[in-house]
Scaffold this active site. Structure first.
Site, PDB file in Angstrom:
ATOM      1  N   TYR A 142     -19.544   9.006  -6.390  1.00 52.31           N
ATOM      2  CA  TYR A 142     -19.227   9.751  -7.610  1.00 52.31           C
ATOM      3  C   TYR A 142     -20.481  10.089  -8.413  1.00 52.31           C
ATOM      4  O   TYR A 142     -20.468  11.009  -9.235  1.00 52.31           O
ATOM      5  CB  TYR A 142     -18.271   8.956  -8.494  1.00 52.31           C
ATOM      6  CG  TYR A 142     -16.852   8.843  -7.956  1.00 52.31           C
ATOM      7  CD1 TYR A 142     -16.462   9.501  -6.792  1.00 52.31           C
ATOM      8  CD2 TYR A 142     -15.902   8.078  -8.610  1.00 52.31           C
ATOM      9  CE1 TYR A 142     -15.183   9.394  -6.296  1.00 52.31           C
ATOM     10  CE2 TYR A 142     -14.603   7.969  -8.129  1.00 52.31           C
ATOM     11  CZ  TYR A 142     -14.252   8.627  -6.966  1.00 52.31           C
ATOM     12  OH  TYR A 142     -12.976   8.516  -6.484  1.00 52.31           O
ATOM     13  N   LYS A 191     -16.182  -0.798   4.090  1.00 52.56           N
ATOM     14  CA  LYS A 191     -15.976  -0.108   5.374  1.00 52.56           C
ATOM     15  C   LYS A 191     -17.212  -0.371   6.229  1.00 52.56           C
ATOM     16  O   LYS A 191     -17.890   0.534   6.715  1.00 52.56           O
ATOM     17  CB  LYS A 191     -15.742   1.391   5.150  1.00 52.56           C
ATOM     18  CG  LYS A 191     -15.221   2.144   6.385  1.00 52.56           C
ATOM     19  CD  LYS A 191     -13.878   1.679   6.866  1.00 52.56           C
ATOM     20  CE  LYS A 191     -13.386   2.533   8.032  1.00 52.56           C
ATOM     21  NZ  LYS A 191     -12.154   1.979   8.648  1.00 52.56           N
ATOM     22  N   ASP A 223      -9.175   0.112   4.849  1.00 52.03           N
ATOM     23  CA  ASP A 223      -7.900   0.582   5.377  1.00 52.03           C
ATOM     24  C   ASP A 223      -6.903  -0.571   5.515  1.00 52.03           C
ATOM     25  O   ASP A 223      -5.709  -0.420   5.229  1.00 52.03           O
ATOM     26  CB  ASP A 223      -8.081   1.317   6.707  1.00 52.03           C
ATOM     27  CG  ASP A 223      -9.101   0.668   7.623  1.00 52.03           C
ATOM     28  OD1 ASP A 223      -9.704  -0.340   7.230  1.00 52.03           O
ATOM     29  OD2 ASP A 223      -9.302   1.181   8.745  1.00 52.03           O
ATOM     30  N   ASP A 247     -11.258   3.171  -6.984  1.00 50.30           N
ATOM     31  CA  ASP A 247     -10.454   4.200  -7.630  1.00 50.30           C
ATOM     32  C   ASP A 247      -9.112   4.345  -6.915  1.00 50.30           C
ATOM     33  O   ASP A 247      -8.038   4.370  -7.536  1.00 50.30           O
ATOM     34  CB  ASP A 247     -11.228   5.523  -7.600  1.00 50.30           C
ATOM     35  CG  ASP A 247     -10.593   6.611  -8.439  1.00 50.30           C
ATOM     36  OD1 ASP A 247      -9.598   6.334  -9.142  1.00 50.30           O
ATOM     37  OD2 ASP A 247     -11.081   7.755  -8.392  1.00 50.30           O
ATOM     38  N   ASP A 251      -5.204   2.468  -8.089  1.00 54.40           N
ATOM     39  CA  ASP A 251      -4.036   3.316  -8.347  1.00 54.40           C
ATOM     40  C   ASP A 251      -2.860   2.889  -7.472  1.00 54.40           C
ATOM     41  O   ASP A 251      -1.706   2.866  -7.920  1.00 54.40           O
ATOM     42  CB  ASP A 251      -4.371   4.785  -8.096  1.00 54.40           C
ATOM     43  CG  ASP A 251      -5.095   5.431  -9.264  1.00 54.40           C
ATOM     44  OD1 ASP A 251      -5.254   4.753 -10.293  1.00 54.40           O
ATOM     45  OD2 ASP A 251      -5.499   6.598  -9.160  1.00 54.40           O
TER      46      ASP A 251
END
Length: 356
Positions: A142, A191, A223, A247, A251
């Site tokens: 980001y 990851k 994942d 992020d 959520d």
């Protein structure tokens, strides 16, 4: 005690929910003899409309010169096509960066009164949902370099994701210190089977973990973490991860608790000053109808009391009032169920004040 709070009501339902939180803060001030001074600023879409930028210089200065920031929500379809440099979300990224707020704490807690609202099976919900996502907030993709170029008559877009040792170490310490106050269990999500940034992330996390022998530590691929959050959320206590993964996972975690409108969050740095906000968006489709759920914002104010102002008793009083209102059967539209009493946004705020 005297505290200056910068208020960003923002866009959509932001003004409605923040107004209710301000009423609660004022009630706390009267009950506990504190003086809370509000300084409202323009930021987000409304600032674009007024000033042509999502974060005027004066607004940023007030964020940097206060005791903490309370935010509603920013953005909406109206500003989807403005220049990327002034998008509503850019204001939040700038504020977090300039205030040095590198750690975002998002609780995922299922209120027992709302167990039926969770989309998960009763057999899963009965095990309990109560964990915190500690998200690195001002690094990663980001904040990396980005570009869109043309090569061989084809558009190519690039986004850079990078992390340094010190960025990982400081968020790791936040996660382990948080776990010490909870269930003493940290799961770091990455990851590492693909990304170099994740391999460094895992290396540094494992180093810091050695300084906290009393805290159980494990790694999990992102994942798998996304799957485990809905399969067995009770296994989690503290999840720590980088910006983009955090992020997405936070959520997801919020939705399994029954309503995104119930969940607060805090963004913190090395000092006591922070930015507090509900995790939901601006919900422009219901703006101005007085039906939004203000509880996430009110609980964000409770987190401000606890983490920035060292007012644990005041924070607990707000949380207790919220539980009482829910126990009495009052619900906003998003958490309404059979046999309960539907109330508006402002009525929910008034009820919480009543039980304070």
């Amino acid at each position: 005690m005297k505290k200056i709070i910068t208020i960003i009501k923002g866009d959509g339902i932001g003004p409605e929910i923040v107004t209710e939180a301000m009423k609660v803060i004022n009630t706390i001030g009267k009950r506990y003899h504190h003086e809370f001074i509000f300084q409202e600023i323009a930021a987000g879409g409304n600032a674009i409309d007024q000033y042509g930028t999502s974060l005027p210089k004066e607004s940023l200065e007030k964020c940097l010169n206060c005791d903490s920031v309370l935010l509603g929500a920013v953005g909406g379809p109206k500003w989807d096509h403005v220049d990327p440099s002034i998008r509503p979300e850019k204001a939040l990224l700038t504020i977090r960066s300039e205030m040095g707020l590198y750690a975002n704490l998002r609780p995922a807690k299922l209120f027992p009164q709302l167990a039926d609202a969770s989309p998960l099976k009763e057999s899963i919900v009965s095990e309990g949902i109560d964990f915190v996502v500690v998200r690195e907030l001002i690094g990663g993709v980001y904040f990396g370099k980005r570009s869109t170029i043309t090569e061989n008559d084809e558009l190519i877009a690039r986004d850079e994701m990078s992390y340094s040792e010190h960025e990982i170490k400081r968020i790791a310490k936040i996660a382990f210190e948080t776990a010490r106050k909870r269930g003493k269990n940290v799961i770091s999500v990455d990851k590492a089977n693909v990304l170099d940034t994740s391999r460094l992330w895992r290396k540094i996390m494992e180093q810091v973990a050695k300084d906290y022998p009393d805290v159980n530590y494990n790694n999990m691929l992102v994942d798998n973490a996304a799957m485990q959050i809905v399969k067995c959320p009770s296994q989690f206590d503290v999840i720590v991860t980088e910006n983009m993964f955090g992020d997405i996972l936070s959520d997801e975690a919020s939705m399994i608790t029954g309503s995104i409108g119930m969940i607060p969050s805090s963004s913190l740095g090395d000092g006591t000053r922070g930015m507090y906000e509900p995790i939901h968006g601006s919900a422009p489709d219901i703006a101005g109808q007085n039906i939004a759920n203000p509880i996430g914002t009110i609980l964000s104010a409770a987190m401000m009391m606890k983490y920035s102002f060292d007012m644990a008793e005041e924070s607990e009083a707000i949380e207790k009032a919220v539980h009482t209102v829910l126990n009495e059967g009052y619900r906003t539209t998003d958490i309404m169920s059979f046999g309960k009493t539907k109330v508006s946004c402002s009525e929910m705020g008034d009820l919480i004040i009543k039980y304070l």
